[in-house]
Design an enzyme around this catalytic site. Sequence first.
Site, PDB file in Angstrom:
ATOM      1  N   PRO A   2      -7.682 -39.653  11.121  1.00  0.00           N
ATOM      2  CA  PRO A   2      -7.700 -38.363  10.432  1.00  0.00           C
ATOM      3  C   PRO A   2      -6.303 -37.983   9.928  1.00  0.00           C
ATOM      4  CG  PRO A   2      -8.927 -38.244  12.476  1.00  0.00           C
ATOM      5  CD  PRO A   2      -8.229 -39.567  12.478  1.00  0.00           C
ATOM      6  N   GLU A   3      -6.243 -37.462   8.725  1.00  0.00           N
ATOM      7  CA  GLU A   3      -4.978 -37.009   8.152  1.00  0.00           C
ATOM      8  C   GLU A   3      -5.026 -35.493   8.024  1.00  0.00           C
ATOM      9  OE1 GLU A   3      -3.778 -39.393   4.774  1.00  0.00           O
ATOM     10  OE2 GLU A   3      -4.792 -41.157   5.594  1.00  0.00           O
TER      11      GLU A   3
END
Length: 295
Positions: A2-3
């Site tokens: 996840p960013e």
Amino acid sequence: MPELPEVEVVRAGLERHVLGATITRVEVLHERSVRRDPRGPTGFAEALTGRRIEAARRRGKYLWLPLDNGDALLGHLGMSGQLLVQPPSLPPERHLRVRLDLDGAAEGRGLRFVDQRMFGGLSVSAGGAELPAEIAHIARDPLDPLFDDAEFVRRARRRTAGVKRLLLDQGLVSGVGNIYADEALWRARIHGDRPGDRLSGPQLRRLLDHAREVMSEALGQGGTSFDSLYVNVNGESGYFDRSLHAYGREQEPCDRCGTPIRRIAFMNRSSYFCPTCQPAPRRRRSVPPVVPLAD
């Protein structure tokens, strides 16, 4: 992994569902998920029980929930971590690692940390309500109103590393991961191996603007999801992957010029770029040493 957009979607969901709720019970189902807490599983649970959740905050890819005693529940999702707000009657997820029962959450729900690969984790940060000491070294992200563009440009132009490495340096700018770095570089028409000291100030500012643009668009669509590992607090996947121009599109035609997108190895991962729109940098010319003439 996840960013920033994915983590921000989770943060916003927690803000909607658990603010003002009191943690009534903590169950650690796998101690690896609290390995960063020096108290151990029992101490971790004791530090949270009875505490009220005051807010939901984020720095880069880290999330924390400030508590009413000045401490904070600090979390990192790693590659597959999920923070889910679930009804207590729902059966436990296959990879459920930590469960928090809440009093006062929306619809009587509780908070669950689910993590298949267990690279993520939770801990209690003593006195970390404002900013946990454990992540104080992490830079602000481009969507933060206090992010200093001029300082980023100044520091980046003093570095000889490739600009993609600079985008992933969490001490320089946080929240930008492999996917959005490739997308921002494609939009800016810059190859990821271009050294920072060979980019102009306007080029770096334009790259920052594109990073903001692509991450803001991803936020509007719920983030990027390629499988079931990333979901928001309701278990729903993002779908910005349908709008990607470079990442994951090896051999597909560039949306700008039609040249097939290329993939190369990068830091145990992959980089995707258009060889026409993003030409590789020329190698620096080495200057031979000066040999003094003999007398």
